[in-house]
Scaffold this active site. Structure first.
Site, PDB file in Angstrom:
ATOM      1  N   SER A   1      -9.907   2.417   2.819  1.00 57.94           N
ATOM      2  CA  SER A   1      -8.945   3.095   1.964  1.00 57.94           C
ATOM      3  C   SER A   1      -7.998   2.158   1.227  1.00 57.94           C
ATOM      4  CB  SER A   1      -8.112   4.066   2.810  1.00 57.94           C
ATOM      5  OG  SER A   1      -7.303   3.351   3.743  1.00 57.94           O
TER       6      SER A   1
ATOM      7  N   LYS B   1       0.843  -1.200   0.000  1.00 58.45           N
ATOM      8  CA  LYS B   1       0.000   0.000   0.000  1.00 58.45           C
ATOM      9  C   LYS B   1       0.877   1.249   0.000  1.00 58.45           C
ATOM     10  CE  LYS B   1      -3.933   2.048   2.528  1.00 58.45           C
ATOM     11  NZ  LYS B   1      -4.858   1.903   3.670  1.00 58.45           N
TER      12      LYS B   1
ATOM     13  N   SER C   1     -10.511   0.098   7.094  1.00 61.52           N
ATOM     14  CA  SER C   1      -9.897   0.210   5.767  1.00 61.52           C
ATOM     15  C   SER C   1      -9.204  -1.046   5.264  1.00 61.52           C
ATOM     16  CB  SER C   1      -8.900   1.379   5.741  1.00 61.52           C
ATOM     17  OG  SER C   1      -9.585   2.597   5.745  1.00 61.52           O
TER      18      SER C   1
END
Length: 493
Positions: free
Chosen positions: A156, A78, A180
């Site tokens: 997210s 990420k 998330s």
């Protein structure tokens, strides 16, 4: 062409150790899949040269018999994790061009274990969002498709979820501040675990809300999550909130035996207007655990209804403090200045240009609730509510509950742009089942359990006792085996 990119981490680990495939060939399989999947917007910085160098090093370790579980396993990272010499932007224009001179603790641990980094993954800007629509890179897209719409992969960690679900990588790192990891996992039919706060180091992970943020793995199976989490976890003296606890063998905890365990069903999670499909899935999950020998008990978590308001005071407050460092002075974006502009104008213009609308909104909310005259009315009150929410869970566990079963999301994936509205609260409601876990610092895992009537994946959430991720993953393993979820998205990208 090999289809090794579709393998689980566990299957690839075993094949690598037996010499049935090389880490280089496994990595090439993923790199080929990534290059054919630009339409998903999952990978935003590809690192094929780094990946192949790491794969060659992994092959040497495998030949030498020195092979940890993740040795040679291709992963996506990420964009919130700082990776040395590789763009690490947190999907924000204010960090455009930023290449750290250091490595996050999590990625250091993964690389020390022989893992291969395929590249950086899309996300909501500074992890603020539930649909991956606030990214400076553009939207990540859910690989599941049922009509002509493009669906959200959740947020997210939307890029991470899309990449794992589309078999672009064998696993990915995510972060979870209010859901998330778990919400995108549910939207894309994969497994995602948020560990206990302090289990995984936050050092080198761009901060959103420091008392809530926690990194975790996103994978194709519960076994993979156990393997991956073991490599990510451990005490880090560079993170003052990191717990100095031994890391158990999470994979060894997957016995599949939960006979006599007590599973709590919280009454407060039966929300008004909950879709009948979610209610039915929840009941089905409880039946599966009961059939495996667990006792299903009704419990009460009375302060649940205050969780979203408390979260959306605490998280923006901490964000406004954390994001004050992005000012155009030392690194990242700096606005072009006009003659006569001073330091104040530079701050104002840089932050107005660099931060997107959702980040600006949360900074303003956070600054407001921390301001003189409002601190006690909002922030301090939210902190007290947080303590009550944690106490609810403590009492449930003290009464003998081993895990708690809830829905993971209030719906299946929705279309990109469909939740864009003048009222941001509509989007915030996506976190209704997940934020309590962050406020209480507990471990939570999302497991895919079935498809809705439209053919989209839906997940259930299990919440565990603090520091007992092994037991939590075992409950998730039983649920996974009972559900037998094997559906994959049809390749359209």
């Amino acid at each position: 062409m090999t289809t090794a990119n579709t393998w689980t981490i566990a299957a690839a680990r075993d094949a690598l150790r037996k010499g049935e495939i090389s880490a280089v060939d496994l990595t090439m399989s993923c790199l080929t899949a990534i290059d054919a999947a630009d339409g998903l917007g999952a990978f935003v910085h590809k690192t094929p040269d780094i990946a192949l160098d790491q794969a060659r090093a992994a092959d040497a370790r495998l030949k030498g018999g020195d092979a940890p579980d993740l040795c040679g396993i291709p992963l996506g990272i990420k964009d919130l994790f700082c990776t040395k010499g590789v763009p690490s932007q947190a999907a924000s224009n204010i960090l455009r061009g930023f290449k750290p001179e250091y490595e996050s603790t999590v990625t250091t641990k993964l690389f020390d274990a022989g893992a291969v980094m395929l590249g950086k993954l899309n996300m909501d800007e500074f992890a603020m969002g539930s649909s991956n629509e606030t990214s400076c890179y553009g939207n990540a897209v859910n690989p599941w498709k049922i009509d002509d719409r493009k669906l959200t992969p959740g947020g997210s960690s939307g890029g991470s979820a899309a990449a794992v679900a589309a078999d672009l990588c064998l696993g990915a790192t995510g972060t979870d501040t209010g859901g998330s990891i778990r919400q995108p996992a549910a939207f894309t039919g994969i497994v995602g675990i948020k560990p206990t706060y302090g289990r995984v180091s936050r050092w080198g992970v761009v901060a959103f809300a420091s008392s809530l943020d926690q990194a975790g793995p996103m994978t194709k199976s519960v076994r993979d999550a156990a393997i991956f989490l073991g490599a990510m976890s451990g005490h880090d003296p560079k993170d003052s909130t990191s717990a100095d606890l031994a890391v158990p063998d999470f994979e060894a905890a997957l016995t599949g035996d939960i006979r006599g365990k007590k599973i709590g069903i919280p009454a407060e999670y039966r929300m008004d207007g909950m879709p009948a499909e979610i209610e039915a899935l929840w009941a089905k999950g409880a039946d599966m655990l009961r059939d495996a020998g667990a006792e299903i008990v009704d419990i009460s978590l009375p302060h649940t209804k205050y969780a979203l308001p408390a979260y959306y005071v605490i998280a923006p407050a901490e964000a406004s403090s954390n994001l004050a460092r992005y000012d155009g002075v030392r690194y990242g974006h700096r606005a072009a200045l006009s003659a006569g502009d001073g330091i104040t104008e530079m701050y104002e213009k840089t932050r107005a240009e660099g931060f997107g609308p959702e980040v600006q909104r949360r900074i303003m909310v956070g600054t407001y609730v921390l301001s003189a005259g409002f601190y006690d009315a909002y922030y301090n009150r939210a902190r007290k509510v947080r303590a009550l929410i944690k106490r609810d869970f403590d009492l449930a566990f003290a009464a003998g509950v081993d895990a708690i079963l809830t829905p993971a999301t209030p719906s299946s994936a929705f279309g990109l742009g469909e939740m864009a509205s003048a009222d941001p609260v509509e989007m915030y409601l996506n976190d209704v089942f997940t934020v309590t876990v962050n406020l209480a610092g507990l471990p939570g895992v999302s497991v895919p359990v079935g498809l809705d009537a439209k053919g989209l994946p839906m997940g259930l959430q299990l919440i565990g006792r603090p520091w007992e991720e092994g037991a939590l993953l075992n409950h998730a393993y039983v649920l996974e085996q009972a559900a037998g979820f094997v559906a994959k998205p049809h390749k359209w990208w």
